[in-house]
Design a protein around this motif. Sequence first.
Motif, PDB file in Angstrom:
ATOM      1  N   ALA A  65     -10.598  16.969  42.579  1.00  0.00           N
ATOM      2  CA  ALA A  65      -9.339  17.659  42.863  1.00  0.00           C
ATOM      3  C   ALA A  65      -8.497  17.707  41.594  1.00  0.00           C
ATOM      4  O   ALA A  65      -8.495  16.769  40.803  1.00  0.00           O
ATOM      5  CB  ALA A  65      -8.576  16.934  43.965  1.00  0.00           C
ATOM      6  N   ASP A  66      -7.783  18.805  41.425  1.00  0.00           N
ATOM      7  CA  ASP A  66      -6.837  18.931  40.325  1.00  0.00           C
ATOM      8  C   ASP A  66      -5.457  18.430  40.733  1.00  0.00           C
ATOM      9  O   ASP A  66      -4.667  18.028  39.895  1.00  0.00           O
ATOM     10  CB  ASP A  66      -6.720  20.390  39.884  1.00  0.00           C
ATOM     11  N   ILE A  67      -5.184  18.494  42.024  1.00  0.00           N
ATOM     12  CA  ILE A  67      -3.890  18.093  42.575  1.00  0.00           C
ATOM     13  C   ILE A  67      -4.133  17.002  43.606  1.00  0.00           C
ATOM     14  O   ILE A  67      -4.942  17.182  44.525  1.00  0.00           O
ATOM     15  CB  ILE A  67      -3.180  19.277  43.245  1.00  0.00           C
ATOM     16  N   VAL A  68      -3.454  15.869  43.463  1.00  0.00           N
ATOM     17  CA  VAL A  68      -3.585  14.760  44.414  1.00  0.00           C
ATOM     18  C   VAL A  68      -2.222  14.517  45.055  1.00  0.00           C
ATOM     19  O   VAL A  68      -1.212  14.376  44.369  1.00  0.00           O
ATOM     20  CB  VAL A  68      -4.083  13.472  43.715  1.00  0.00           C
ATOM     21  N   LEU A  69      -2.226  14.503  46.379  1.00  0.00           N
ATOM     22  CA  LEU A  69      -1.021  14.226  47.154  1.00  0.00           C
ATOM     23  C   LEU A  69      -1.181  12.874  47.832  1.00  0.00           C
ATOM     24  O   LEU A  69      -2.289  12.482  48.189  1.00  0.00           O
ATOM     25  CB  LEU A  69      -0.816  15.292  48.238  1.00  0.00           C
ATOM     26  N   LEU A  70      -0.081  12.177  48.044  1.00  0.00           N
ATOM     27  CA  LEU A  70      -0.078  10.930  48.802  1.00  0.00           C
ATOM     28  C   LEU A  70       0.979  11.048  49.884  1.00  0.00           C
ATOM     29  O   LEU A  70       2.159  11.236  49.582  1.00  0.00           O
ATOM     30  CB  LEU A  70       0.226   9.728  47.902  1.00  0.00           C
ATOM     31  N   GLY A  71       0.545  10.968  51.135  1.00  0.00           N
ATOM     32  CA  GLY A  71       1.458  10.973  52.269  1.00  0.00           C
ATOM     33  C   GLY A  71       1.710   9.543  52.693  1.00  0.00           C
ATOM     34  O   GLY A  71       0.779   8.837  53.084  1.00  0.00           O
ATOM     35  N   LEU A  76       9.345   8.519  53.082  1.00  0.00           N
ATOM     36  CA  LEU A  76       8.951   8.703  51.686  1.00  0.00           C
ATOM     37  C   LEU A  76       9.131   7.381  50.941  1.00  0.00           C
ATOM     38  O   LEU A  76      10.217   6.796  50.951  1.00  0.00           O
ATOM     39  CB  LEU A  76       9.816   9.784  51.037  1.00  0.00           C
ATOM     40  N   ARG A  77       8.029   6.900  50.345  1.00  0.00           N
ATOM     41  CA  ARG A  77       8.055   5.668  49.555  1.00  0.00           C
ATOM     42  C   ARG A  77       7.192   5.890  48.326  1.00  0.00           C
ATOM     43  O   ARG A  77       6.153   6.530  48.417  1.00  0.00           O
ATOM     44  CB  ARG A  77       7.497   4.492  50.370  1.00  0.00           C
ATOM     45  N   PHE A  78       7.619   5.342  47.201  1.00  0.00           N
ATOM     46  CA  PHE A  78       6.885   5.542  45.954  1.00  0.00           C
ATOM     47  C   PHE A  78       6.097   4.292  45.595  1.00  0.00           C
ATOM     48  O   PHE A  78       6.648   3.192  45.595  1.00  0.00           O
ATOM     49  CB  PHE A  78       7.842   5.900  44.817  1.00  0.00           C
ATOM     50  N   MET A  97       4.917  12.164  48.959  1.00  0.00           N
ATOM     51  CA  MET A  97       5.810  12.745  49.961  1.00  0.00           C
ATOM     52  C   MET A  97       5.566  12.087  51.304  1.00  0.00           C
ATOM     53  O   MET A  97       4.604  11.336  51.454  1.00  0.00           O
ATOM     54  CB  MET A  97       5.628  14.260  50.034  1.00  0.00           C
ATOM     55  N   ASP A  98       6.430  12.349  52.263  1.00  0.00           N
ATOM     56  CA  ASP A  98       6.184  11.813  53.593  1.00  0.00           C
ATOM     57  C   ASP A  98       5.012  12.564  54.223  1.00  0.00           C
ATOM     58  O   ASP A  98       4.546  13.580  53.701  1.00  0.00           O
ATOM     59  CB  ASP A  98       7.443  11.846  54.460  1.00  0.00           C
ATOM     60  N   LEU A  99       4.497  12.045  55.318  1.00  0.00           N
ATOM     61  CA  LEU A  99       3.291  12.597  55.932  1.00  0.00           C
ATOM     62  C   LEU A  99       3.437  14.061  56.336  1.00  0.00           C
ATOM     63  O   LEU A  99       2.561  14.870  56.006  1.00  0.00           O
ATOM     64  CB  LEU A  99       2.857  11.732  57.123  1.00  0.00           C
ATOM     65  N   VAL A 118      -5.635  14.967  49.504  1.00  0.00           N
ATOM     66  CA  VAL A 118      -4.491  14.238  50.012  1.00  0.00           C
ATOM     67  C   VAL A 118      -4.969  12.922  50.618  1.00  0.00           C
ATOM     68  O   VAL A 118      -5.966  12.886  51.337  1.00  0.00           O
ATOM     69  CB  VAL A 118      -3.675  15.059  51.039  1.00  0.00           C
ATOM     70  N   GLY A 119      -4.298  11.846  50.270  1.00  0.00           N
ATOM     71  CA  GLY A 119      -4.521  10.546  50.900  1.00  0.00           C
ATOM     72  C   GLY A 119      -3.360  10.286  51.834  1.00  0.00           C
ATOM     73  O   GLY A 119      -2.204  10.391  51.427  1.00  0.00           O
ATOM     74  N   LEU A 120      -3.662   9.997  53.095  1.00  0.00           N
ATOM     75  CA  LEU A 120      -2.608   9.819  54.094  1.00  0.00           C
ATOM     76  C   LEU A 120      -2.609   8.392  54.628  1.00  0.00           C
ATOM     77  O   LEU A 120      -3.646   7.866  55.052  1.00  0.00           O
ATOM     78  CB  LEU A 120      -2.822  10.776  55.264  1.00  0.00           C
TER      79      LEU A 120
END
Length: 123
Positions: A65-71, A76-78, A97-99, A118-120
Amino acid sequence: MKLQPDNPGGLNTFTAYGEGYVSVNGIRHNCNLAVLPERLIPDWTQATFATLGVADFELLASLDADIVLLGTGQQLRFPSPDLLQPLIRAQKGLEVMDLPAACRTYNVLMAEGRKVAVGLLLA
């Protein structure tokens, strides 16, 4: 008015989400998972947000993946910057971001033909 293009057949799309679950292509999942357009990884991690480790981010960094998201669930927590080293070494950015936002963003990027993962965290 339709704002998104049709989903090409066979690609993973979020069809619903709520407290403690997401549905991908109409199938409900209650565990943490990683999703790519052509791949689903149930139980991507057993961690909660508080117990995320470097290994969890190593798996995300290894995905095609070129773009990775974390839900991060309903809030929202970093993650700690120390945990992001595998993504930095792989030269991949991370959008947190949030889920609900992660599911919507993934659907838009996937529909555009982008290489997204995306990892959720559902718990």
